[in-house]
Design a protein around this motif. Structure first.
Motif, PDB file in Angstrom:
ATOM      1  N   GLU A 198       0.807  -1.221   0.000  1.00 51.99           N
ATOM      2  CA  GLU A 198       0.000   0.000   0.000  1.00 51.99           C
ATOM      3  C   GLU A 198       0.844   1.277   0.000  1.00 51.99           C
ATOM      4  O   GLU A 198       0.306   2.361  -0.213  1.00 51.99           O
ATOM      5  N   ASP A 199       2.148   1.153   0.197  1.00 55.76           N
ATOM      6  CA  ASP A 199       3.002   2.330   0.076  1.00 55.76           C
ATOM      7  C   ASP A 199       3.064   2.834  -1.362  1.00 55.76           C
ATOM      8  O   ASP A 199       3.545   3.942  -1.623  1.00 55.76           O
ATOM      9  N   HIS A 200       2.531   2.042  -2.288  1.00 58.88           N
ATOM     10  CA  HIS A 200       2.505   2.448  -3.695  1.00 58.88           C
ATOM     11  C   HIS A 200       1.174   3.081  -4.108  1.00 58.88           C
ATOM     12  O   HIS A 200       1.017   3.441  -5.282  1.00 58.88           O
ATOM     13  N   VAL A 201       0.238   3.205  -3.178  1.00 59.50           N
ATOM     14  CA  VAL A 201      -1.077   3.756  -3.546  1.00 59.50           C
ATOM     15  C   VAL A 201      -0.942   5.115  -4.230  1.00 59.50           C
ATOM     16  O   VAL A 201      -1.583   5.379  -5.252  1.00 59.50           O
ATOM     17  N   SER A 202      -0.084   5.979  -3.693  1.00 57.56           N
ATOM     18  CA  SER A 202       0.065   7.321  -4.266  1.00 57.56           C
ATOM     19  C   SER A 202       0.781   7.305  -5.616  1.00 57.56           C
ATOM     20  O   SER A 202       0.710   8.283  -6.373  1.00 57.56           O
ATOM     21  N   ASN A 203       1.464   6.207  -5.938  1.00 56.66           N
ATOM     22  CA  ASN A 203       2.128   6.092  -7.242  1.00 56.66           C
ATOM     23  C   ASN A 203       1.160   5.696  -8.351  1.00 56.66           C
ATOM     24  O   ASN A 203       1.387   6.000  -9.526  1.00 56.66           O
ATOM     25  N   THR A 204       0.085   5.018  -7.971  1.00 56.22           N
ATOM     26  CA  THR A 204      -0.829   4.470  -8.977  1.00 56.22           C
ATOM     27  C   THR A 204      -1.472   5.540  -9.858  1.00 56.22           C
ATOM     28  O   THR A 204      -1.479   5.385 -11.094  1.00 56.22           O
ATOM     29  N   PRO A 205      -2.017   6.636  -9.315  1.00 57.69           N
ATOM     30  CA  PRO A 205      -2.598   7.646 -10.216  1.00 57.69           C
ATOM     31  C   PRO A 205      -1.554   8.253 -11.153  1.00 57.69           C
ATOM     32  O   PRO A 205      -1.859   8.560 -12.309  1.00 57.69           O
ATOM     33  N   LYS A 206      -0.330   8.410 -10.676  1.00 52.90           N
ATOM     34  CA  LYS A 206       0.727   8.952 -11.531  1.00 52.90           C
ATOM     35  C   LYS A 206       1.031   7.990 -12.681  1.00 52.90           C
ATOM     36  O   LYS A 206       1.213   8.404 -13.834  1.00 52.90           O
ATOM     37  N   GLN A 207       1.087   6.701 -12.365  1.00 51.16           N
ATOM     38  CA  GLN A 207       1.394   5.717 -13.400  1.00 51.16           C
ATOM     39  C   GLN A 207       0.247   5.588 -14.400  1.00 51.16           C
ATOM     40  O   GLN A 207       0.475   5.468 -15.610  1.00 51.16           O
ATOM     41  N   ASN A 208      -0.972   5.650 -13.902  1.00 45.56           N
ATOM     42  CA  ASN A 208      -2.124   5.644 -14.812  1.00 45.56           C
ATOM     43  C   ASN A 208      -2.120   6.890 -15.705  1.00 45.56           C
ATOM     44  O   ASN A 208      -2.430   6.825 -16.898  1.00 45.56           O
ATOM     45  N   TRP A 209      -1.761   8.043 -15.115  1.00 43.18           N
ATOM     46  CA  TRP A 209      -1.733   9.302 -15.855  1.00 43.18           C
ATOM     47  C   TRP A 209      -0.646   9.270 -16.947  1.00 43.18           C
ATOM     48  O   TRP A 209      -0.861   9.733 -18.064  1.00 43.18           O
ATOM     49  N   ILE A 210       0.492   8.683 -16.631  1.00 39.60           N
ATOM     50  CA  ILE A 210       1.569   8.545 -17.622  1.00 39.60           C
ATOM     51  C   ILE A 210       1.074   7.763 -18.828  1.00 39.60           C
ATOM     52  O   ILE A 210       1.245   8.179 -19.989  1.00 39.60           O
ATOM     53  N   ARG A 211       0.450   6.609 -18.561  1.00 38.26           N
ATOM     54  CA  ARG A 211      -0.022   5.774 -19.674  1.00 38.26           C
ATOM     55  C   ARG A 211      -1.136   6.468 -20.461  1.00 38.26           C
ATOM     56  O   ARG A 211      -1.203   6.361 -21.692  1.00 38.26           O
ATOM     57  N   GLU A 212      -2.006   7.165 -19.751  1.00 30.28           N
ATOM     58  CA  GLU A 212      -3.079   7.888 -20.438  1.00 30.28           C
ATOM     59  C   GLU A 212      -2.499   8.963 -21.366  1.00 30.28           C
ATOM     60  O   GLU A 212      -2.946   9.130 -22.508  1.00 30.28           O
ATOM     61  N   CYS A 213      -1.491   9.671 -20.898  1.00 27.81           N
ATOM     62  CA  CYS A 213      -0.865  10.711 -21.723  1.00 27.81           C
ATOM     63  C   CYS A 213      -0.167  10.115 -22.941  1.00 27.81           C
ATOM     64  O   CYS A 213      -0.021  10.784 -23.977  1.00 27.81           O
ATOM     65  N   LEU A 214       0.255   8.866 -22.811  1.00 28.49           N
ATOM     66  CA  LEU A 214       0.904   8.188 -23.939  1.00 28.49           C
ATOM     67  C   LEU A 214      -0.110   7.552 -24.883  1.00 28.49           C
ATOM     68  O   LEU A 214       0.268   6.952 -25.900  1.00 28.49           O
TER      69      LEU A 214
END
Length: 435
Positions: A198-214
């Motif tokens: 769960e320490d990665h919860v805050s990373n998930t929206p960033k990673q989703n946003w990266i893929r969406e932008c791509l």
């Protein structure tokens, strides 16, 4: 497709192993495949040989991967994707130095507010970018809307745009940050479900946003595992011995028992003792508790004992370095001990030279000679006891203590009548070794 993506920078933590096991079980359930990705892009940290350690540990736990990736091999793709985002105006070059950023962070701290990048370089002209000789990072422009995802354990999680700033995706040395490398690698490798801490919860929206932008449209699902608490009720850290998988293996816990316990931890299962293969039949990620789970080494010890009892003859011989004639003896001693070294020591003591205290040495020698002179070893302990008492006139402590010391090398232990059936065929060997 599932993946386990460790950073090879130290001994594996049980939290990481737990994530690997869960991802592996799920991959077996839907037969989608399992990837091992070594995230080796952090060149500042010593990783020599650690990737092999990771693979050896996973193999010990029966975890098999269809594909092995090294993140550093994808560097050219990371750089190409970053260039694409720059060209499309979704990212920008940032020339802010570490000193400048640190000063701004300090000011935010003094004001008691969370630091957010202030967009200093976001609107630089092409000429200002081209003519600037300073090294630069690449930042992805912050989202302008709420980012949501549904966690298989925690439910729907939302992040307001003001809580995600324009974050760095490429460092000044042209290597990717964790989030950028992770997001693009998952995209490239066709990952469909990620189970991690769960320490990665805050990373998930960033990673989703990266893929969406791509422009990536395939969905990746997530489950974030609650932390594991130590006996003191605090998050287990690397200072806790039991947090290290290597420590647990060296201490004498079986891989199958550790895996069993980590699946059981904070989970609702139909039984307490099972293998990974059996867990595939019932495992449900949605049944993992949202609350942190407390590590209980006594419970792990119980699970370890049960796995020793249910182990095959071949597995016992492999674990304890014994031949088939001693397998039941190993299992017998689980009533006293839980760990491999402890049980090994008890078996070794039986078949080794004994130190008999002087107060019992004379009677021990009498008993030894009488047993060695028996033409036939009795089938039952009570029969042996009757014969020896008649021949030696010894009784009570003067009989039982030297006999126990002769047979086990220890003043205390299991009932001799329970132990006897397991050692009677070797009793003369035991007595000869005890001299």
């Amino acid at each position: 497709m599932y993946r386990f993506a460790p950073s090879p920078t130290g001994d594996m933590h049980i939290g990481n192993l737990r994530a690997a096991i869960f991802n592996y079980i799920r991959s077996l359930q839907d037969k989608s495949g399992f990837i091992l990705r070594i995230e080796d892009t952090d060149t500042a940290r010593n990783i020599e040989g650690k990737d092999k350690d990771i693979m050896e540990i996973l193999s010990l736990f029966g975890i098999k991967w269809q594909t092995l990736y090294y993140q550093s091999k994808n560097l050219k793709f990371h750089q190409e994707f970053a260039a694409k985002l720059l060209q499309e105006g979704k990212a920008f070059c940032c020339f802010c130095s570490e000193e400048e950023l640190s000063a701004k962070k300090e000011k935010a701290k003094e004001k008691g507010v969370a630091y957010r990048y202030d967009g200093t370089c976001e609107h630089l002209s092409d000429a200002e970018v081209i003519d600037n000789p300073k090294p630069f990072t690449i930042r992805l422009k912050k989202p302008t809307r709420v980012l949501k995802f549904t966690d298989a354990i925690k439910g729907e999680i939302s992040f307001e745009p003001e809580n995600i700033d324009s974050f760095v995706i490429m460092r000044a040395d042209k290597t990717p940050t964790y989030n950028f490398a992770c997001a693009t690698d998952d995209m490239l490798e066709g990952v469909t479900f990620v189970i991690r801490g769960e320490d990665h919860v805050s990373n998930t929206p960033k990673q989703n946003w990266i893929r969406e932008c791509l422009g990536y449209t395939d969905e990746i699902s997530y489950a974030h595992l609650p932390i594991i608490l130590g006996p003191d009720g605090k998050k287990m850290s690397k200072r806790d011995d039991a947090s290290s998988v290597k420590w647990m293996l060296d201490t004498g816990f079986l891989p199958e028992a550790i895996a069993n316990y980590l699946v059981l931890l904070g989970n609702k299962t139909p039984c307490e003792v099972f293998s990974i293969e059996e867990a595939v039949e019932f495992f449900d990620i949605a049944k993992i508790s949202k609350a942190p789970a407390k590590f209980d080494i006594d419970k792990l010890a119980f699970i370890n004992r049960e796995h020793i009892k249910r182990a095959s003859t071949k597995r016992i011989c492999e674990l304890f370095g014994v031949d088939e004639s001693k397998v039941e003896l190993v299992k017998f001693y689980t009533q006293e001990s839980s760990l491999i070294p402890e049980i090994k020591a008890k078996i070794s003591a039986i078949f080794s030279q004994k130190e008999i205290p002087s107060e019992f040495s004379q009677n021990a020698e009498i008993l030894r000679n009488e047993i060695l002179n028996l033409a036939q070893i009795p089938a039952e302990f009570n029969e042996l006891k009757t014969i020896l008492m008649e021949k030696t006139a010894l009784k009570g402590k003067a009989f039982f203590m030297p006999l126990r010391l002769l047979l086990t090398g220890a003043p205390h232990g299991p009932e001799l009548n329970e132990l006897y059936p397991l050692i009677k065929s070797s009793i003369k060997e035991i007595l000869n070794a005890s001299k």
